[in-house]
Structures are given as C-alpha cells and as structure tokens.
Design an enzyme around this catalytic site. Structure first.
Site, PDB file in Angstrom:
ATOM      1  N   GLU A   1      -4.909   9.239  -3.539  1.00  0.00           N
ATOM      2  CA  GLU A   1      -4.565  10.498  -2.879  1.00  0.00           C
ATOM      3  C   GLU A   1      -3.498  11.259  -3.674  1.00  0.00           C
ATOM      4  OE1 GLU A   1      -4.675   7.526  -1.523  1.00  0.00           O
ATOM      5  OE2 GLU A   1      -5.626   7.552   0.456  1.00  0.00           O
TER       6      GLU A   1
ATOM      7  N   GLU B   1       2.702  -2.021   8.961  1.00  0.00           N
ATOM      8  CA  GLU B   1       2.356  -2.513   7.624  1.00  0.00           C
ATOM      9  C   GLU B   1       3.139  -3.798   7.328  1.00  0.00           C
ATOM     10  OE1 GLU B   1       0.803   0.213   4.171  1.00  0.00           O
ATOM     11  OE2 GLU B   1       2.922  -0.094   3.824  1.00  0.00           O
TER      12      GLU B   1
ATOM     13  N   LYS C   1      -9.447   0.339  -0.039  1.00  0.00           N
ATOM     14  CA  LYS C   1      -9.310   1.011  -1.338  1.00  0.00           C
ATOM     15  C   LYS C   1     -10.414   0.553  -2.287  1.00  0.00           C
ATOM     16  CE  LYS C   1      -4.242   1.331  -1.277  1.00  0.00           C
ATOM     17  NZ  LYS C   1      -3.023   0.891  -1.920  1.00  0.00           N
TER      18      LYS C   1
ATOM     19  N   GLY D   1       7.376  -0.045  -0.713  1.00  0.00           N
ATOM     20  CA  GLY D   1       7.109   1.388  -0.507  1.00  0.00           C
ATOM     21  C   GLY D   1       7.702   1.911   0.792  1.00  0.00           C
ATOM     22  N   ARG D   2       7.528   1.154   1.877  1.00  0.00           N
ATOM     23  CA  ARG D   2       7.994   1.651   3.184  1.00  0.00           C
ATOM     24  C   ARG D   2       9.507   1.537   3.348  1.00  0.00           C
ATOM     25  NH1 ARG D   2       4.503  -2.481   3.236  1.00  0.00           N
ATOM     26  NH2 ARG D   2       5.126  -4.510   4.036  1.00  0.00           N
TER      27      ARG D   2
ATOM     28  N   LYS E   1       5.156   4.745  -6.252  1.00  0.00           N
ATOM     29  CA  LYS E   1       5.689   3.534  -6.856  1.00  0.00           C
ATOM     30  C   LYS E   1       4.686   2.990  -7.898  1.00  0.00           C
ATOM     31  CE  LYS E   1       7.020  -1.160  -5.650  1.00  0.00           C
ATOM     32  NZ  LYS E   1       7.159  -2.144  -4.586  1.00  0.00           N
TER      33      LYS E   1
ATOM     34  N   HIS F   1       5.025  15.028  30.004  1.00  0.00           N
ATOM     35  CA  HIS F   1       3.954  15.849  30.565  1.00  0.00           C
ATOM     36  C   HIS F   1       2.613  15.462  29.967  1.00  0.00           C
ATOM     37  CE1 HIS F   1       6.881  18.355  32.623  1.00  0.00           C
ATOM     38  NE2 HIS F   1       7.638  18.077  31.571  1.00  0.00           N
TER      39      HIS F   1
END
Ligand code: F6P
Length: 554
Positions: free
Chosen positions: A216, A357, A516, A271-272, A210, A388
């Site tokens: 990254e 977030e 950041k 974004g999410r 965005k 398990h």
C-alpha cells in the site's frame, strides 16, 4: 522466555480466580458500593500524570490480591525488567522490543547485543530537530523556492495510526505553518482526494515504512512521485520533496529517495510501537520538536511508573489484570474504549492495532496451542456520540463489555457549557452502567408517570437495565503532549502485561502475512498477468475474479 512451569490454567493462582469468580458472580456492584464507603478512594490510583478510578469493576480487595498473585506468578515484574534491559522478548523474530528506549531521557546506556543504542536514538532526535527547523525556517524549501505548506505522510498500520492519533490529539499545539495529511489505504480515493487539495511546489512527502516493502505504501508513494513529476517537478528535485523513515535504506534508495533524506528505524522497534521514533516526524513537523519531546517525556513518565511502582498501584498492571479478569473469567469477548474528547477520537483505532496485532495470538511462546482466550476484540468511539448509538447494547445487550472512559478535566475549547455537560455525560454513563435500574425502580418510575398497573407490567421489563457493567475512568488534567504520551504508553504496557500472562509473543504479527502472500497471486489473476490454475484457489475466489474481469472486459 516462556513461563516454563505449569500450564496457565492449572496454576493455583488461576484456579483461585476461577473459584473466586463463582463466589462473586451474584454480587452486584451497587451492593459493593453501598456496603463499602471507602471503595472509590481505595480503588483510585495515579501515575504518569493520569488518574485511574477502577472502583466500578466486579472486584473486591480479595479479587485484586488474587489478580496480582497471578501477575507475580507469571513473572510480570521480571518480564518487565527484561523488556527494559533489551532482552529478546520478541522470541519468534529474535529481537528485543525496546520502544521504551526511544523515550528514555536518563542518559543511561541501553544495550542491544552489547551496543549502546542511546546515542543513536539521541542523534536521530537531533536530526529530526534539525529537519523540522530547516523546514519551518524555510531553509528547506520546495523546488521553486516556496515554503512548504503541506506534509503528506504515506504509511499504513503502525506507520500511520500512531502519528495520526497524536496529530489529532495535539491539534491545539499545531503552529499553523504546515497542514498535515495522512495516506494509508490502497483505495485510490484517499490519495486522489489529498493530491487534489495540495500544491506540488509546496508539498513535502514523508514515506513511512519500517520494511519499505509494504504494498500500500509503495504504490501510494509511486503515485505521489508521478504526480510530482507530472506537475512541474523534475527527477533531480525529488530530494527536495521526498523524505523516508525506514529500517530498509537500500530499498528506499532504490525507490529514488536520496540517502541523506532517510531517517532510521530499528528492528528492535515494532511497527505499532514506532510513533516515538522518526515515524513521529509528521507530528514533530506540525507541533514542533519541543512538543514532540514533551510527548516522549510523558511516555517516559509512564514507563518509569510502570517499571518502578508496586503492581497494586501500577496503572498498566491494574488495567491489564482487570481486562484479563473479564476476558478469561467472565467470558467477555470485546472491550470498548470511550474517549470523551474529540481530540482523542482516533484512540480506539490505534489501540485496535496495538492490542489486536499484539495479543491476537493462538499459541504460547513455545508454540503450544492456547487453552484459554488471548486478546479480545477492541473497539470504541468518541463520547457522547456513542451514547446515541451503540451504548444501548452496553446497557441492555446480552453481552458483557468492559469499558474504559477517558476524559480530560479541562478542555482546550471553552465553548458555552459544553465541557461540563460532556463531563456529566461521561459520569452518568459509567454510573448507569454500574448501577442500572431494577424492576422495582422501573415500575415505580412508570407509576409516578401515572401509568396503569397493566401497562406498567408490560413496559417495565423493557425499562430494566441490569447494571453491574464494569468500567474504568481515566482522568488527565488536559490533553497535552505529556498526558497524551503517557496515555498511549499506558496502553502499550497494559497490552504487554496481558501478553505475559497469556504467554504469547506480543511483538510479532505472523497472522497478517498469509493475506499478503495470497494477494500477489490474486492480483496477477485479476490483471491477467498470470492465470496459474495450479496455484491454490477456491470456487468462491474464482467466481469473484471472473466477476471483476468480466466487468472490466479482461
Ligand atoms: O501488515 C501489518 C504491518 O506489518 C504492521 O505491523 C505494520 O505497522 C504495518 O504493516 C506497516 O509496515 P511498514 O512500516 O513496514 O510499512
């Protein structure tokens, strides 16, 4: 936008819940079921193609009425309308949160600052359709004239988790002409592993960001571009192999993406919440645009349910208020998501970002520190594997961990008796969490096994499972584009409703910024580009930087 009246915990509705919790805290759900044969029928609701059994919760009709009174007093219906109307509900970033507009198929105008955004949403979907069609029909080919075989989506956070979840969830709908890979991490292993498996002549890269500023994503994109150029591609062929989805076209163009290859994103989509936009392209390319539109219409069905259904029958509202009940009145610190469907294995990871977030916040919308807990830790894993592994702690640990069980009635893969066994596992887990096993039952069981009285006394306490552990069970007929769309939208609205009650801004994420900012200074010191001793540091960071530099002899 904030609630504006009395502090949340002083409201009569909140206090009524506090005292109600005291009344209920010694009542076991087992007894609630025994005394109320209609319980399971009453606490079962449907919406958007999903069904919710919420009868296995520490609540009564009275609890639900009190929770809904709190929801009303905090303005859930009004704030919901405000979201759908495109008001600036993201107060700190001064913008709407209009992901619902991306899946609105009503043809009605939706306004942001007086501009109808519906035509742009539709034209972007049409562009996506055209692009998917061009790639699949081989009108758009790689630079040597070969059809694409692989799509590599480069993006992180919301530009990664949602599309990855849906790609996996809808694996049975893949047409098989394209493989899809996701690169998110700045751990070079991920991109190295993927590039080793794909062919530069037949690989299409989607750069999904965005902001087009995420370290990254940009670093991975540079690696992909260099790999393309080092393996037979030329600068003037980059346009054939690199496409971007971003709200920052100028940066994408500066990076070298052709302006024609840029799909838009908008400020009013977080974004999410972006998988419904062109960020969903990797999904659309692998399942086809008709299925992608079906995903949107499933989400829209949940939006309509959320907007138009009374709170008591409203899946997102009921789930939100029950989650809040444990979070704020019973001291639960975490919440677990347990999909009993391999295709939904990435749901916990997506919901972690969505919820943590959104509601991992410490001040109200007016900036006042919260005097109550906001969002819990979200975690989970696919059933029956968890049984398990970590379910032991759910059953006998000292913490209260509410759970959502999610299971389709029908599987895409009819293998032997697997699905019925899986279903039985799911039901037995939620039942065991609810009912548990008391000391008398544990003793009787051991006696039946022929154990001595002395041994029974020693062992029985270890066999006690307190039960009374809450869970919801969400059912869908099958994991289809529609039901998966509805499921994700359900959790989006659940998160939104909780944010309303806690009076936080669920659509910003300032907390991730500090790391950041600091990252840049530390990177420069690690590489030796700068060793500015005046910039803030601490002895631990300094020592670790020295360890890295001495290992690399720099
Ligand atoms: O760092 C968090 C975050 O801002 C998320 O909210 C977002 O989904 C992700 O980074 C990726 O951002 P972008 O799409 O701008 O690269």
């Amino acid at each position: 936008m904030s609630q504006g009246s009395a502090p949340l915990t002083s409201r009569p509705e909140w206090q009524a819940l506090t005292s109600h919790q005291r009344d209920l805290k010694n009542t076991h759900m087992r007894d609630m079921f025994r005394d109320d044969p209609g319980r399971a029928d009453r606490f079962f609701i449907r919406g958007g193609g999903l069904s919710l059994d919420f009868s296995r919760n520490r609540m009564t009709d009275d609890t639900m009425a009190r929770l809904m009174a709190l929801a009303r007093s905090c303005g859930v219906p009004e704030r919901t309308e405000a979201m759908f109307r495109g008001e600036y509900i993201n107060v700190t970033e001064k913008r709407p949160a209009l992901h619902v507009a991306l899946r609105d198929n009503s043809g009605e105008p939706i306004h942001v600052d007086g501009t109808n955004i519906a035509p742009e949403v539709e034209s972007t979907l049409n562009r996506m359709s055209q692009f998917v069609d061009d790639v699949l029909s081989e009108r758009w080919q790689g630079h040597t004239g070969k059809a694409f075989t692989d799509v590599v989506s480069i993006g992180i956070g919301g530009s990664f988790l949602g599309p990855k979840l849906v790609s996996e969830a809808l694996r049975p709908y893949w047409h098989g002409r394209l493989n899809c890979h996701y690169v998110a991490n700045i751990d070079g292993t991920q991109i190295a592993e993927i590039l080793a498996r794909v062919n530069p002549e037949t690989t299409l890269f989607l750069i999904q960001s965005k902001s087009f500023r995420t370290q990254e994503t940009l670093e991975n994109s540079k690696v992909a571009r260099a790999w393309f150029l080092d393996n037979g591609g030329h600068e003037d062929q980059i346009a054939r192999h690199f496409v971007a989805v971003t709200a920052n076209s100028p940066e994408a163009v500066r990076f070298g993406i052709s302006a024609d290859n840029i799909f838009p994103m908008w400020d009013w989509v977080g974004g999410r919440y972006s998988l419904w936009s062109a960020i969903g392209l990797p999904v659309a390319l692998t399942i086809g645009m008709d299925n992608f539109r079906a995903l949107l219409s499933g989400a829209n069905a949940m939006d309509q349910h959320f907007r138009n259904t009374p709170l008591e029958q409203n899946l997102p509202v009921v789930m939100a208020m029950l989650g809040l009940w444990y979070n704020n009145f019973w001291g639960a610190e975490t919440y677990t998501i347990l999909p009993y469907d391999h295709y939904l294995r990435s749901l916990p990871a997506h919901l972690q970002q969505l919820d943590m977030e959104s509601n991992g916040k410490r001040v109200t919308q007016d900036g006042v520190p919260l005097t109550y807990h906001s969002g819990p830790v979200i975690w989970g894993g696919v059933g029956a594997n968890g049984q398990h592994a970590f379910h032991q702690l759910l059953h006998q640990g000292t913490r209260l961990i509410p759970a959502d069980f999610i299971i389709p009635l029908e599987t895409h893969n009819k293998v032997a008796k697997h699905h019925v066994i899986l279903f039985a596992n799911c039901l037995s887990q939620s039942r065991a969490l609810m009912s548990g096993k008391n000391l008398d039952e544990a003793k009787a069981e051991l006696k039946a096994e022929g154990m001595s009285a002395e041994e029974i006394d020693k062992l029985a306490p270890h066999k006690v499972i307190p039960g009374n552990k809450p869970s919801n069970t969400l059912l869908m007929d099958k994991a289809t584009p529609e039901t998966v769309g509805a499921l994700i939208a359900l959790y989006e609205h659940r998160t939104f409703v909780q944010g309303i009650i806690w009076d936080v801004d669920s659509f910003d994420q300032w907390g991730v910024e500090l790391g950041k900012q600091m990252g840049k200074g530390i990177l420069d010191r690690l590489t030796g580009d700068s060793d500015d001793s005046t910039s803030p540091s601490d002895s631990s960071t300094d020592n670790l930087i020295r360890a890295f530099r001495s290992h690399h002899s720099c």
